[in-house]
Design an enzyme around this catalytic site. Structure first.
Site, PDB file in Angstrom:
ATOM      1  N   LEU A 170       0.849  -1.202   0.000  1.00  0.00           N
ATOM      2  CA  LEU A 170       0.000   0.000   0.000  1.00  0.00           C
ATOM      3  C   LEU A 170       0.879   1.245   0.000  1.00  0.00           C
ATOM      4  O   LEU A 170       1.881   1.299   0.714  1.00  0.00           O
ATOM      5  CB  LEU A 170      -0.876   0.025   1.255  1.00  0.00           C
ATOM      6  N   ASP A 217       2.488  -6.156   2.704  1.00  0.00           N
ATOM      7  CA  ASP A 217       3.007  -5.228   3.717  1.00  0.00           C
ATOM      8  C   ASP A 217       3.448  -5.924   5.008  1.00  0.00           C
ATOM      9  O   ASP A 217       3.665  -5.258   6.028  1.00  0.00           O
ATOM     10  CB  ASP A 217       1.923  -4.188   4.057  1.00  0.00           C
ATOM     11  N   GLU A 275       5.327  -3.882  12.988  1.00  0.00           N
ATOM     12  CA  GLU A 275       4.896  -3.008  14.080  1.00  0.00           C
ATOM     13  C   GLU A 275       3.374  -2.837  14.090  1.00  0.00           C
ATOM     14  O   GLU A 275       2.790  -2.569  15.141  1.00  0.00           O
ATOM     15  CB  GLU A 275       5.541  -1.628  13.920  1.00  0.00           C
ATOM     16  N   ASP A 276       2.746  -2.992  12.919  1.00  0.00           N
ATOM     17  CA  ASP A 276       1.317  -2.667  12.845  1.00  0.00           C
ATOM     18  C   ASP A 276       0.377  -3.730  13.415  1.00  0.00           C
ATOM     19  O   ASP A 276      -0.635  -3.381  14.036  1.00  0.00           O
ATOM     20  CB  ASP A 276       0.943  -2.307  11.404  1.00  0.00           C
ATOM     21  N   ARG A 325      -4.462  -5.841   5.122  1.00  0.00           N
ATOM     22  CA  ARG A 325      -3.529  -6.150   6.208  1.00  0.00           C
ATOM     23  C   ARG A 325      -4.193  -6.854   7.387  1.00  0.00           C
ATOM     24  O   ARG A 325      -3.522  -7.242   8.336  1.00  0.00           O
ATOM     25  CB  ARG A 325      -2.830  -4.853   6.668  1.00  0.00           C
ATOM     26  N   ARG A 356      -6.529   4.321   9.844  1.00  0.00           N
ATOM     27  CA  ARG A 356      -6.350   2.894  10.164  1.00  0.00           C
ATOM     28  C   ARG A 356      -6.807   2.517  11.578  1.00  0.00           C
ATOM     29  O   ARG A 356      -7.047   1.341  11.868  1.00  0.00           O
ATOM     30  CB  ARG A 356      -4.863   2.533  10.037  1.00  0.00           C
ATOM     31  N   HIS A 363       0.283   7.299   9.993  1.00  0.00           N
ATOM     32  CA  HIS A 363       0.244   6.818  11.373  1.00  0.00           C
ATOM     33  C   HIS A 363       0.794   7.911  12.293  1.00  0.00           C
ATOM     34  O   HIS A 363       1.582   8.756  11.861  1.00  0.00           O
ATOM     35  CB  HIS A 363       1.145   5.584  11.533  1.00  0.00           C
ATOM     36  N   ILE A 370       6.776   2.695  -0.073  1.00  0.00           N
ATOM     37  CA  ILE A 370       5.424   2.226   0.288  1.00  0.00           C
ATOM     38  C   ILE A 370       5.096   2.659   1.733  1.00  0.00           C
ATOM     39  O   ILE A 370       4.471   1.927   2.499  1.00  0.00           O
ATOM     40  CB  ILE A 370       5.260   0.706   0.083  1.00  0.00           C
ATOM     41  N   CYS A 375       8.348   0.857  11.804  1.00  0.00           N
ATOM     42  CA  CYS A 375       7.360  -0.162  11.409  1.00  0.00           C
ATOM     43  C   CYS A 375       7.984  -1.494  11.054  1.00  0.00           C
ATOM     44  O   CYS A 375       7.296  -2.503  10.998  1.00  0.00           O
ATOM     45  CB  CYS A 375       6.458   0.312  10.279  1.00  0.00           C
TER      46      CYS A 375
END
Ligand code: CIR
Length: 256
Positions: free
Chosen positions: A18, A61, A66-67, A86, A134, A164, A245, A251
């Protein structure tokens, strides 16, 4: 201080990750692999034992570990990413988290709540959580329900422009906060010594404090000089392919 990190190797599908910045072009996969290895070396040089998870082609991704999780001392939160492509990364990261946390220590954000770890910034016992495209208010409310009984404070931070929270603001240590754009004047962070990232170097606002040193993306000399002037040793590492990206330094790992 951190003792461990978890990373996931980039997959070939990374080139389809993304992005809100298609003008930067597609990442070069081979180059991204080399940069990822150098990033892991930087973490190791800060004293971390690094668990390297295998590439997952089904999730472009997925190297941005980290996400899908937020890790603390004695607790872990498996998030519910807001980006549809994701969402599956939450289940994907769980077995790695279970190596280090018991089931009673693991919480999960569930629909209709969404939350991505890139929106979570820790300063001591306070967790600032970005309300972004998000991460929604219900996600933040669930996160607070998990952490407040453990003695943590959770503060929601409305975002206007950045992907973020940690795209634009990152805590170093000893009260020093790196800020850019919308966070430069935010009253929420007035108690900290705010250091605006020099103009044109906004990407380097996502620099990463690890055990006394700060890892800074290479190619941002003014930010590097700023961080050095605060007394932190700097380690530079190139993340140019991840930047294409929208990926930054933080991250690419979970530190705990
Ligand atoms: C995404 O848009 O989700 C990825 N291409 C980049 C994620 C960056 N993650 C982060 O800043 N924590």
């Amino acid at each position: 201080m951190f003792t461990r990190a978890i990373v996931r190797r980039p997959c070939r599908a990374l080139i389809n990750g993304l992005t809100g910045n298609p003008q930067l072009g597609k990442p070069d996969f081979e180059k991204a692999l080399v940069q990822h290895e150098q990033y892991v070396d930087a973490l190791k040089s800060c004293g971390l034992a690094v668990t390297e998870l295998p590439a997952e082609e089904g999730f472009p991704d997925s190297c941005f570990v980290e996400d899908p999780a937020v890790l603390g001392e004695g607790w872990a939160v498996i998030t519910n990413p807001g980006a549809p492509s994701r969402k599956g990364e939450a289940g994907l990261i769980l077995p790695a988290i279970e190596r280090f946390y018991s089931s009673s220590q693991i919480f999960r954000v569930t629909d209709p709540g969404t939350l991505e770890g890139g929106d979570v910034m820790r300063i001591d016992h306070t967790y600032y959580v970005g309300l972004s495209a998000r991460t929604n208010a219900e996600g933040v409310a669930q996160f607070a329900r998990f952490l407040e009984p453990l003695g943590c404070r959770v503060v929601a931070v409305p975002l206007e422009k950045v992907l973020h929270l940690k795209t634009g603001v990152n805590y170093l240590a000893e009260g020093h906060l790196l800020v850019s754009g919308e966070f430069e004047d935010s009253p929420l962070f007035a108690a900290f010594e705010r250091h605006p990232v020099p103009q044109g170097e906004e990407y380097a606002a996502n620099s990463l404090w690890v055990n006394g040193a700060v890892i800074v993306p290479s190619g941002f000399p003014k930010t590097t000089a700023l961080i050095r002037s605060l007394g932190f040793p700097v380690k530079e590492t190139d993340t140019s392919e991840f930047r294409k990206i929208d990926g930054g330094l933080s991250c690419l790992s979970l530190r705990f």
